[in-house]
Enzyme design. Structure first.
Site, PDB file in Angstrom:
ATOM      1  N   THR A 203       0.831  -1.199   0.000  1.00 47.94           N
ATOM      2  CA  THR A 203       0.000   0.000   0.000  1.00 47.94           C
ATOM      3  C   THR A 203       0.865   1.248   0.000  1.00 47.94           C
ATOM      4  OG1 THR A 203      -1.684  -1.238   1.234  1.00 47.94           O
ATOM      5  CG2 THR A 203      -1.926   1.151   1.131  1.00 47.94           C
ATOM      6  N   ASP A 204       1.941   1.239   0.750  1.00 48.85           N
ATOM      7  CA  ASP A 204       2.890   2.357   0.706  1.00 48.85           C
ATOM      8  C   ASP A 204       3.472   2.524  -0.695  1.00 48.85           C
ATOM      9  OD1 ASP A 204       2.747   3.308   3.301  1.00 48.85           O
ATOM     10  OD2 ASP A 204       4.413   2.112   4.032  1.00 48.85           O
ATOM     11  N   ILE A 205       3.892   1.428  -1.300  1.00 46.76           N
ATOM     12  CA  ILE A 205       4.498   1.489  -2.629  1.00 46.76           C
ATOM     13  C   ILE A 205       3.505   2.046  -3.644  1.00 46.76           C
ATOM     14  CG2 ILE A 205       5.450   0.109  -4.517  1.00 46.76           C
ATOM     15  CD1 ILE A 205       7.347   0.331  -2.171  1.00 46.76           C
TER      16      ILE A 205
END
Length: 431
Positions: A203-205
């Site tokens: 999700t960060d990526i």
């Protein structure tokens, strides 16, 4: 301040000269300066993409401490003598092509420095809690008056609005809250069943990728309007958007899809299968591929069976078909299956450990590992950018920097500060 595009000189006849028509050999974003106040992963991932594309990325970090991920080890990169360098592998993954500047933004002098840098920048990226920079006078409402052309990107867990806006957001929590873990992992009825997070902070990526896209869209709009704007990126928004076909499966039917392990909800067979020495993936996307697999496996009758002849039928009779196929695939090794099925144009592949990934001939041919000189470790291996541009290729100019390595350089070349003024700021703990 950098401009949106290089000016093209004209010859005396009023048409572009031959040298002006020739495409520039520089990064696609080499005219852009980015002020990066983000840390950990989503924001740094976005700014690394911009840096790889040529932007001058100035990474603002806390004096002495720096980005949180500098301390996220082990593993640590070994130095030239093979000893731990205390350079965290995690930090290295998202911070190349940046200049590190240490500034205490809690101090009035530090805030003044940031505002001066904003006046000379095109983009600011931050991932403080919603409203967190307002107390320092570094929020968008304040800084747009300093630089009306500024593209200001805020990355938070839940966005600038809504009942969760004040909450801190973490990838793992958002994978759960945003539904990803509900469709990842084996079913509860199987051994090892239960929800599972993805093996990287996906999700960060993905948020970093969306943020880099949104920033470039805002820069493109600025080229026409002359105005910057605020980009509001939220991990939860991105996670829900990236549910893709699984979200549509729910919206179309009103039923939440469940966990299928490595299987696909709409295509069969499309999952992992055991072999004589491990596992392989079959990714059969149409009936012709299934028929060719059955021929190779010595069971052409399966493709003629009404229960399995079409993908729709195979999905309906998944429970009957998969055990049959799992029995068949154990007859050969993974390498034997891959050689045989590739010759028949049946999509398949191994399940590689990461060591095997970097030994793969295609990965090696595409240059997906790079090595750069590094002040603390001698050299540092990094994963290359996947972006391939024919005219303005990615350029690996700077390795992930030591903390504050470029403070004096940036204050001198961007703000024109004299060495004694820089020394005085350092003595007062501002930088």
């Amino acid at each position: 301040m950098p401009t949106d595009a290089a000016q093209i000189p004209a010859n005396d006849g009023g048409t572009p000269s031959a040298s002006a028509i020739a495409p520039p050999r520089q990064g696609a974003l080499s005219h852009i300066r980015v002020l990066d106040l983000s840390r950990v992963l989503a924001g740094p991932w976005a700014t690394q993409i911009l840096g790889d594309l040529g932007a001058d990325v100035i990474k603002i970090e806390r004096p002495e401490a720096g980005d949180d991920t500098r301390g996220w080890g082990p593993p640590w990169m070994p130095d030239a003598a093979g000893q731990d360098s205390r350079v965290a592998a995690y930090y290295l993954c998202a911070n190349r092509n940046k200049r590190s500047v240490t500034v205490d933004i809690a101090s009035a002098e530090g805030q003044a420095l940031i505002r001066q840098l904003v006046a000379q920048s095109d983009v600011l990226v931050e991932n403080f809690k919603a409203g967190g920079l307002a107390r320092y006078g570094l929020d968008y409402a304040t800084l747009k008056d300093v630089n009306p052309r500024l593209v200001y990107c805020s990355i938070t867990g839940f966005g600038q609005t809504g009942p969760y806006a004040a909450r801190a957001g973490y990838d793992f929590l958002v994978q759960g809250l945003g539904g990803l873990m509900s469709v990842t992992g084996r079913p509860d009825t199987e051994a090892g069943g239960g929800p599972m997070k993805v093996g990287v902070a996906l999700t960060d990526i993905l948020t970093g990728l969306y943020a880099a896209n949104a920033i470039q869209a805002a820069l493109a709009a600025r080229a026409h309007t002359g105005r910057g704007q605020h980009v509001d990126m939220a991990l939860l928004d991105v996670q829900v958007a990236c549910l893709a076909n699984q979200a549509m499966n729910y919206l179309a039917t009103g039923h939440s899809p469940g966990r299928l392990g490595n299987a696909h909800p709409s295509i069969v067979p499309y999952q992992d299968f055991p072999t004589a020495d491990g596992y392989m993936i079959l990714a059969i996307g149409n009936d012709g591929q299934f028929a060719r697999f059955c021929e190779e496996a010595g069971r052409p009758d399966l493709a003629q069976d009404a229960r399995f002849a079409t993908n729709r039928a195979r999905v309906e009779h998944r429970g009957e078909l998969i055990p049959i196929l799992r029995h068949l695939t154990t007859a050969r090794t993974t390498a034997q299956w891959i050689a045989a099925l590739e010759s028949r144009a049946v999509p398949c592949g191994p399940i590689n450990a990461i060591e095997q990934v970097f030994q793969d001939p295609q990965v090696r041919a595409r240059g997906l590992r790079i090595d750069m000189a590094h002040a603390q470790t001698g050299t540092v291996p990094l994963v290359a950018s996947p972006i391939r541009l024919s005219d303005t290729p990615v350029d690996y100019r700077l390795p992930p920097p030591p903390l504050g390595a470029h403070t004096a350089d940036v204050l001198s070349d961007v703000l024109g500060m004299a060495p004694d003024a820089i020394d005085a700021l350092r003595a007062r703990g501002v930088i």
